[in-house]
Design an enzyme around this catalytic site. Structure first.
Site, short mmCIF file in Angstrom:
data_model
loop_
_atom_site.label_atom_id
_atom_site.label_comp_id
_atom_site.label_asym_id
_atom_site.label_seq_id
_atom_site.Cartn_x
_atom_site.Cartn_y
_atom_site.Cartn_z
N GLY A 59 0.82 -1.21 0.00
CA GLY A 59 0.00 0.00 0.00
C GLY A 59 0.85 1.26 0.00
N ASP A 117 -2.46 -2.38 -10.26
CA ASP A 117 -2.29 -2.58 -11.70
C ASP A 117 -1.28 -1.58 -12.27
OD1 ASP A 117 -4.08 -4.67 -11.72
OD2 ASP A 117 -5.80 -3.40 -12.22
N ASP A 143 -8.47 7.88 -4.97
CA ASP A 143 -9.07 6.59 -5.33
C ASP A 143 -7.92 5.61 -5.60
OD1 ASP A 143 -10.49 4.47 -6.35
OD2 ASP A 143 -11.09 5.46 -8.20
P1 ATP Z 1 -5.40 -2.16 -5.54
O1 ATP Z 1 -6.06 -3.49 -5.34
O2 ATP Z 1 -5.99 -1.04 -4.76
O3 ATP Z 1 -5.19 -1.81 -6.96
P2 ATP Z 1 -3.19 -3.54 -4.37
O4 ATP Z 1 -3.82 -3.99 -3.10
O5 ATP Z 1 -2.96 -4.54 -5.44
O6 ATP Z 1 -3.92 -2.29 -4.95
P3 ATP Z 1 -1.29 -1.94 -2.91
O7 ATP Z 1 -0.21 -2.65 -2.18
O8 ATP Z 1 -2.41 -1.37 -2.13
O9 ATP Z 1 -1.76 -2.93 -4.06
O10 ATP Z 1 -0.66 -0.74 -3.76
C1 ATP Z 1 0.21 -0.96 -4.87
C2 ATP Z 1 1.21 0.16 -4.93
O11 ATP Z 1 0.52 1.39 -5.14
C3 ATP Z 1 2.02 0.36 -3.66
O12 ATP Z 1 3.15 -0.48 -3.65
C4 ATP Z 1 2.37 1.83 -3.74
O13 ATP Z 1 3.48 2.02 -4.60
C5 ATP Z 1 1.14 2.44 -4.43
N1 ATP Z 1 0.15 2.98 -3.49
C6 ATP Z 1 -0.96 2.39 -3.03
N2 ATP Z 1 -1.66 3.19 -2.20
C7 ATP Z 1 -0.97 4.34 -2.13
C8 ATP Z 1 -1.16 5.60 -1.45
N3 ATP Z 1 -2.21 5.82 -0.64
N4 ATP Z 1 -0.21 6.56 -1.60
C9 ATP Z 1 0.86 6.37 -2.41
N5 ATP Z 1 1.09 5.22 -3.09
C10 ATP Z 1 0.19 4.22 -2.96
#
Ligand code: ATP
Length: 293
Positions: A212, A242, A236
């Protein structure tokens, strides 16, 4: 320059906003409908293409209005759609999302995505086998994913598997892929009984775990490397994962070392969360470069 092949889903996201979700048998009035192209495959293809990569999408849509919209959007973003089959007797995949009381309820109709089979893969194999990287997610049939992993492994083609949405996968797949990119939640389910550092050290350089807004962690020999995320005000986060995957693939194909590729992808994903929609917020290369400068 080489190319990336994404073999995955193309779906239309149909999101309705309402004050509350209906009970069984009830009708409520919605506030607005947002129709936007999505599907993890198409999203990751668009993310990589916006960053300047040559990207082939391999998948299936229905012979319907949503299918045409999907193809148009992919093309507008520079993704090659020659290997997206348009199927007469299937509907384009759709995700029916109710956004109410601060939460999503989603019903997914796989539609044509469920028809991405060995024949679809075989008919695109000339393109697949000359790829710098093949990108996969879990929104097409699992036996097709296994088939692609085996064939790419035999041919020595690097594969990046984004194991989302979570499903149990054979241990052998983990061994055969070059990169596995779970989020924290998916990694915990996949490697049950192991703590985070154990997972990363056991699969150093392979498991690239997104955490995240904290960014990403991965193993380097016996060390655990944490590459911090960028602090932004998120609007959002749909599609953050992705965007990360598409950008990481792009950066590795451009020859960036692992740590720099992760930082590049963190920047791209941080830019994406500042706008609404999965594809809507995906940045162009100049925006990422500006953020990194
Ligand atoms: P989603 O299912 O929401 O597309 P995910 O759960 O597959 O995401 P995450 O680990 O939440 O993956 O996020 C992927 C990447 O996005 C993180 O490694 C980070 O680089 C970026 N990211 C996610 N949320 C944030 C945030 N609030 N601020 C800055 N970067 C973020």
């Amino acid at each position: 320059m080489g190319h990336i092949s994404v073999i995955g889903s193309c779906s239309m996201d149909l999101m309705i906003e309402a004050d509350r979700r209906p009970q069984a048998g009830e009708t409520v009035m919605g506030k607005r409908l947002i129709v936007s192209p999505g599907g993890k495959g198409a999203n990751q293809a668009v993310a990589a293409a916006r960053l300047g990569e040559k990207v082939y999408m391999i998948g299936c849509v229905g012979n319907d209005a949503y299918g045409s919209m999907m193809l148009d959007t992919l093309k507008e973003n520079g993704v090659n759609t020659d290997y997206v089959s348009v199927l007469d007797n299937e509907a384009t995949g759709t995700a029916h999302i109710i956004l109410a009381e601060g939460d999503n309820s989603i019903i997914v109709l796989k539609g044509a995505n469920d028809k991405v089979d060995k024949n679809v893969v075989d008919s695109a194999f000339d393109i697949i086998k000359t790829s710098s990287l093949v990108m996969l997610q879990h929104e097409i049939p699992m036996d097709t994913i296994g088939y692609i992993i085996d064939r790419c492994y035999e041919e020595g083609i690097p594969v990046m598997l984004n194991p989302a949405p979570y499903m149990d996968i054979p241990e052998e797949w983990i061994e055969k892929v070059t990169y596995l990119t779970p989020n924290e939640h998916e990694a915990a389910l996949m490697f049950e009984g192991m703590d985070r550092d154990e997972i990363l050290k056991a699969h150093a350089g392979k498991v690239i775990m997104t955490v995240g807004k904290e960014g990403v962690v991965y193993g380097d020999g016996d060390d655990v490397v944490h590459v911090s995320g960028f602090t932004v005000s998120a609007v959002d986060t749909t599609g953050a994962g992705d965007t990360f995957n598409g950008a990481f693939a792009a950066a590795r194909c451009d020859g960036l070392p692992l740590k720099e590729a992760v930082r590049f992808a963190n920047a791209a994903a941080a830019l994406s969360v500042q706008k609404i929609g999965a594809q809507g917020g995906m940045p162009w290369r100049s925006e990422v470069e500006e953020m990194l400068s």
